[in-house]
Design a protein around this motif. Structure first.
Motif, mmCIF file in Angstrom:
data_model
loop_
_atom_site.group_PDB
_atom_site.id
_atom_site.type_symbol
_atom_site.label_atom_id
_atom_site.label_comp_id
_atom_site.label_asym_id
_atom_site.label_seq_id
_atom_site.Cartn_x
_atom_site.Cartn_y
_atom_site.Cartn_z
ATOM 1 N N THR A 36 0.817 -1.221 0.000
ATOM 2 C CA THR A 36 0.000 0.000 0.000
ATOM 3 C C THR A 36 0.847 1.266 0.000
ATOM 4 O O THR A 36 0.487 2.249 -0.624
ATOM 5 N N HIS A 37 1.993 1.235 0.730
ATOM 6 C CA HIS A 37 2.847 2.432 0.764
ATOM 7 C C HIS A 37 4.208 2.097 1.360
ATOM 8 O O HIS A 37 4.415 1.008 1.883
ATOM 9 N N GLY A 38 5.109 3.074 1.305
ATOM 10 C CA GLY A 38 6.517 2.808 1.583
ATOM 11 C C GLY A 38 6.953 2.805 3.037
ATOM 12 O O GLY A 38 8.137 2.585 3.307
ATOM 13 N N HIS A 39 6.078 3.059 4.012
ATOM 14 C CA HIS A 39 6.517 3.032 5.410
ATOM 15 C C HIS A 39 7.020 1.643 5.788
ATOM 16 O O HIS A 39 6.497 0.629 5.314
ATOM 17 N N ALA A 40 8.005 1.633 6.688
ATOM 18 C CA ALA A 40 8.754 0.406 6.962
ATOM 19 C C ALA A 40 7.884 -0.758 7.438
ATOM 20 O O ALA A 40 8.192 -1.913 7.151
ATOM 21 N N SER A 92 -4.298 9.169 0.417
ATOM 22 C CA SER A 92 -3.575 10.348 0.945
ATOM 23 C C SER A 92 -2.385 9.808 1.750
ATOM 24 O O SER A 92 -1.537 9.154 1.141
ATOM 25 N N HIS A 93 -2.276 10.037 3.025
ATOM 26 C CA HIS A 93 -1.228 9.476 3.909
ATOM 27 C C HIS A 93 0.184 9.881 3.489
ATOM 28 O O HIS A 93 0.777 10.757 4.109
ATOM 29 N N VAL A 94 0.765 9.231 2.470
ATOM 30 C CA VAL A 94 2.055 9.638 1.889
ATOM 31 C C VAL A 94 1.938 9.429 0.382
ATOM 32 O O VAL A 94 0.983 8.804 -0.081
ATOM 33 N N GLY A 119 -4.866 0.109 4.088
ATOM 34 C CA GLY A 119 -3.500 0.585 4.350
ATOM 35 C C GLY A 119 -3.584 1.667 5.411
ATOM 36 O O GLY A 119 -4.503 1.655 6.237
ATOM 37 N N ASP A 120 -2.663 2.606 5.425
ATOM 38 C CA ASP A 120 -2.781 3.778 6.302
ATOM 39 C C ASP A 120 -3.425 4.900 5.500
ATOM 40 O O ASP A 120 -3.160 5.022 4.312
ATOM 41 N N TYR A 121 -4.247 5.719 6.141
ATOM 42 C CA TYR A 121 -4.877 6.803 5.383
ATOM 43 C C TYR A 121 -5.148 8.027 6.245
ATOM 44 O O TYR A 121 -5.210 7.954 7.462
#
Ligand code: ZN
Ligand code: ZN
Length: 341
Positions: A36-40, A92-94, A119-121
């Motif tokens: 979903t996104h690049g956070h670790a 949104s988020h990153v 994911g995170d949002y």
């Protein structure tokens, strides 16, 4: 009759779509992953094939350079993976952060089922990433990092104004300033907000990990200027955006006079966190939805079933159950407070 097979299940490696043969943000290495996104805690290394949004591709290339196959999918495009359709929608988020929509490919005339993994949002928008898109689904698997009624974000513009006043005070005292932010997402959001306020009180530097992410943002089309990494000794009045890992480092200890420190995080709304970071000024800007934001997003999906993953799952679940929702919680290995470098 509705389908009985869940479109997403939990396996030891992570959330899994059996009919599509892929994992979503798995916490162990797998053959096929949708990230979903690049956070670790969501983009872990070691997978064979990774699918992410086209917008997030430069970020994931920087973060998962060893992945043999990285594929980008445009927001809203549908891709057939075995027996399901997959599409990604802005969270949104990153930059590039996606909600993952999985639709069963109906063969028997029964209506397709739609499962959405958040994911995170966050639900407030800004120029550093794509605007959150409300998506309808039958089942919504949502993060609840800030799922308590105490979490209500102040206005971002007010926090940026206080940040600038703090930086100006540092200049007036002849000190440098170090601003702790996540290297991915928060740093770019804050930079864009600050640059709108030019002229700035002093020179602005970015830590190497922030500079790397800025480069990925530029490759994805976000207009961020190239900023230098900090010199060995910061001049008075300078400000550096750096990850929290820089706190207490040898480089910090060599600075004279010692720089003023501040942190930009939703956690700075919480007294316990502020105490833990005594002497560090807090500015409350979060890349997650606050309590009203989570409720709004949940409402937008019109989902008949909710599955809550990481964060304040139990209190949010209780609240939603009381209001008649069909809701369960799911243990995951996402870390809502993971230090991100
Ligand atoms: Zn995240
Ligand atoms: Zn997360």
């Amino acid at each position: 009759m509705s389908r009985s097979l869940p479109l997403v299940v939990r396996r030891p490696e992570g959330l899994y779509c059996p009919e599509g043969g892929f994992f979503i943000d798995p916490w162990r290495p797998v053959d096929r992953a949708v990230i979903t996104h690049g956070h670790a805690d969501h983009a872990r290394p070691g997978h064979g094939h990774v699918l992410c949004s086209m917008r997030g591709l430069p970020v994931l290339k920087a973060r998962l350079a060893e992945t043999p196959s990285l594929q980008g999918l445009g927001f809203g495009q549908r891709l057939r993976l075995q027996d399901v359709w997959v599409s990604l929608h802005p969270a949104s988020h990153v930059l590039g952060a996606s909600q993952v929509l999985i639709e069963s490919a109906s063969t028997t005339g029964s209506p397709a089922e739609r499962w959405l993994v958040s994911g995170d949002y966050r639900v407030e928008n800004d120029p550093s990433c794509d605007a959150f898109e409300p998506v309808r689904a039958d089942v919504f698997i949502s993060e609840t990092t800030f799922g308590l009624p105490i979490y209500r974000w102040p206005k971002v513009a007010d926090e940026i104004a206080s940040l600038l006043r703090w930086w100006q005070d540092c200049c007036d005292e002849g000190r440098a300033a170090v601003l702790y932010t996540y290297a991915l997402g928060k740093a770019q959001r804050v930079l864009l907000a600050l640059l709108q306020q030019a002229p700035l009180p002093g020179p602005l530097f970015v830590h190497a990990s922030v500079a790397r992410m800025n480069q990925a943002y530029r490759e994805a089309g976000i207009a961020l200027p190239e900023l230098a990494t900090p010199p060995a000794l910061l001049p008075p009045g300078a400000m550096v955006l750096a990850p929290m890992a820089v706190q207490g480092s040898g480089w910090m200890q060599r600075q004279r006079p010692s720089p003023a420190e501040a942190m930009v995080s939703g956690w700075m709304l919480v007294r316990g966190h502020r105490r833990r970071h005594a002497g560090v000024r807090g500015f409350v800007i979060s890349d997650h939805a606050d309590w009203p934001g989570l409720l709004w997003a949940i409402d937008q999906t019109q989902a008949s079933r909710l599955v809550l993953t990481h964060g304040q799952t139990s209190s949010m679940a209780r609240y939603l159950k009381d209001r008649g929702h069909d809701v369960e919680t799911l243990e995951t290995e996402f870390d809502a407070q993971a230090a991100d470098v």
